[in-house]
Design an enzyme around this catalytic site. Structure first.
Site, short mmCIF file in Angstrom:
data_model
loop_
_atom_site.label_atom_id
_atom_site.label_comp_id
_atom_site.label_asym_id
_atom_site.label_seq_id
_atom_site.Cartn_x
_atom_site.Cartn_y
_atom_site.Cartn_z
N GLU A 119 4.41 -44.09 -22.02
CA GLU A 119 4.26 -43.18 -23.15
C GLU A 119 3.42 -43.82 -24.26
O GLU A 119 3.19 -45.03 -24.28
CB GLU A 119 5.66 -42.79 -23.68
CG GLU A 119 5.68 -41.83 -24.87
CD GLU A 119 5.01 -40.50 -24.58
OE1 GLU A 119 3.76 -40.47 -24.55
OE2 GLU A 119 5.72 -39.48 -24.43
N HIS A 149 10.75 -37.58 -17.40
CA HIS A 149 12.07 -38.21 -17.25
C HIS A 149 13.18 -37.34 -17.85
O HIS A 149 12.93 -36.44 -18.66
CB HIS A 149 12.07 -39.58 -17.95
CG HIS A 149 11.78 -39.47 -19.42
ND1 HIS A 149 12.71 -39.10 -20.35
CD2 HIS A 149 10.62 -39.67 -20.11
CE1 HIS A 149 12.18 -39.08 -21.56
NE2 HIS A 149 10.90 -39.43 -21.44
#
Length: 519
Positions: A399, A323
């Site tokens: 994550e 990202h």
């Protein structure tokens, strides 16, 4: 009538890239004397190690059948995968290997063939033949038996390593061994990797294991043990057609008979073999030293441009996009799945647009899958808008949960939780303070996600928009690297990496941390 004989077949195959330019070699030996009776080698174009090994096995068995159709055969290979699968102890999963294994199983009745794994050092003859074939193919030529030195080199190596032959007075076998040792000691033949002189011949791409006989069918170099005509006679090998199925093909592996799945997940308690199954062996270009193992540096893959290329069945190719930046990124703060779920910053939004434009220009992305966290959703949305694709959310791509470390810098964690940080740096099983996830836990989650996605997207190029730890973990598992390698990879915001996954368990890391679209 041909008398029953025991033959030894040694076979090997290699690929310079896996998949990449590939070849095989096979030798038929007299089990009693060790004399070389036949050799076969061929450059087979782009293939994986495992396919090349199976083709070498088939060629060796056919050469043995041409010599003595009623022989019993002892196959020796340094491929644990092939030996275990042909012995029926491991399941054959890849569709390209099933027909090769079935073909090998039809050459001789099953009861007349036994398989043994041997170390690479004991398979140098076949390995040398495979390298000679690949060297010839690299120059657009075909392996020629007249230019091969594999037999002499292997004989010299065996004699150098073996004790002096001994036996009772009148022992003809020992006397013959002494004579062979004396002859090979004066050969002075260079190794395949240093000679730099692949033989000339027919352009690569035509079928066969060596030179063409009068009928145009492929032939192998032989010492005509059936008639005593000498080494110049070259019996023709055929296609080996026949009925019947390889019995182990559909066997189901049990807990005591592992499936050769290709996973390298030490965190799941699986101890990786020192052998190369499946697909961790790649033969060094022109070295003649044979295939490298998982613990040795492999040569750079020979790959075409882009994320898709020739393979042994279309791979699932994952383009891994980290990202864009958040407010926490430039400050290097822990930002996992257990914290505030920040949005992209202005810089991060610009990065997302830049990577979207780059991926649109490349034009290979077919599907988009994203982590559920906001920063990934926003990045994925920018790409999806450019490509006209939908975004699917995958929880397994989130994550790591960094627990009490969320939002802190490394230095702040060092000050507040020094012992926990030391433990975390020392072991992948140690979790961050406050109930976060260990890297081992994340690796199991990511591996399970990888398996689901590769099964669902075989032959497709899929963009996975995710985070540092999942991307590094996918790369680590593809390379068979240890957990500590996570600390030795750089992964920038909005960077692109790529891994291709093949149906036999092989994986090819195509790209890592590409940020050229941001410059």
């Amino acid at each position: 009538m041909t008398s029953a004989r025991e033959l030894v077949v040694e076979a090997d195959g290699g690929s310079r890239g896996n998949p990449g330019p590939a070849g095989y070699g096979a030798v038929v030996l007299d089990a009693a004397t060790g004399e070389t009776l036949a050799e076969a080698a061929e450059y087979i174009g782009v293939a994986t190690n495992n396919v090349a090994e199976y083709k070498g096995l088939v060629a060796g068995l056919k050469a043995a059948r041409e010599l003595f159709p009623d022989a019993t055969v002892h196959v020796r290979m340094d491929s644990k995968l092939v030996v275990e699968q042909m012995s029926g102890r491991w399941k054959i999963k890849h569709p390209d290997m099933k027909p090769l294994a079935a073909e090998a199983g039809r050459v001789f009745p099953a009861g007349r063939v036994r398989y043994e794994w041997i170390p690479r050092e004991r398979n140098k003859h076949a390995d040398r033949l495979a390298n000679e074939a690949m060297d010839a193919g690299r120059l657009g030529r075909r392996w020629e038996p007249s230019g091969s030195t594999a037999s002499l080199d292997a004989s010299a190596a065996r004699n150098a390593a073996a004790p002096p032959p001994s036996g009772p007075p009148g022992d003809a076998r020992a006397g013959a061994a002494r004579a062979r040792a004396a002859l090979s000691g004066t050969a002075g033949t260079p190794s395949a990797g240093t000679s730099g002189a692949p033989s000339t011949g027919t352009p690569a791409g035509s079928s066969g294991t060596s030179t063409a006989g009068p009928s145009g069918s492929p032939t192998a170099r032989t010492s005509d043990a059936r008639t005593g005509a000498g080494a110049g006679a070259r019996p023709t090998t055929d296609g080996g057609t026949g009925d019947g199925l390889f019995a182990a093909e559909d066997a189901t592996a049990t807990s005591s008979t592992p499936v050769a799945s290709g996973d390298f997940e030490a965190e799941a308690g699986v101890l990786a073999s020192t052998d190369h199954e499946p697909g961790t062996k790649a033969t060094g270009a022109g070295t003649g030293t044979g295939a490298t193992r998982a613990d040795a540096p492999a040569p750079a893959p020979v790959q075409p441009q882009g994320w898709s290329g020739p393979d042994m069945g279309a791979p699932a190719t994952f383009v891994l996009l980290r990202h864009g930046e958040t407010a926490l990124t430039p400050e290097k703060r822990f930002s996992g799945s257990g914290g505030s779920d920040p949005e992209l910053s202005a810089a991060g939004l610009r990065q997302a647009e830049a990577v979207a434009a780059a991926l649109a220009a490349r034009g290979t992305i077919q599907e988009i899958v994203s982590s559920p966290l906001t920063r990934c959703r926003q990045t994925a949305a920018a790409v999806a808008a450019r490509l006209g694709l939908d975004v699917r959310i995958e929880q397994g791509l989130r994550e790591t949960d960094f627990g009490a470390w969320e939002g802190l810098t490394f230095g702040e964690v060092r000050e507040r939780y020094p012992e926990d940080l030391d433990a975390w740096l020392a072991s992948s099983k140690a979790a961050p303070t406050g109930g976060g996830e260990s890297f081992a836990t994340v690796a199991r989650r990511v591996a399970a996600t990888r398996d689901r996605l590769t099964a669902a997207h075989a032959g497709r190029t899929v963009l996975l928009v995710t985070h540092v730890t999942p991307i590094k973990t996918l790369v680590r598992l593809a390379l068979g690297a240890p957990p500590e390698s996570l600390f030795r990879m750089e992964l920038s915001a909005a960077s692109i990496s790529a891994v291709a996954y093949y149906a036999d368990g092989n994986a090819s890391v195509r790209l890592l941390n590409d940020t050229s679209h941001l410059r």
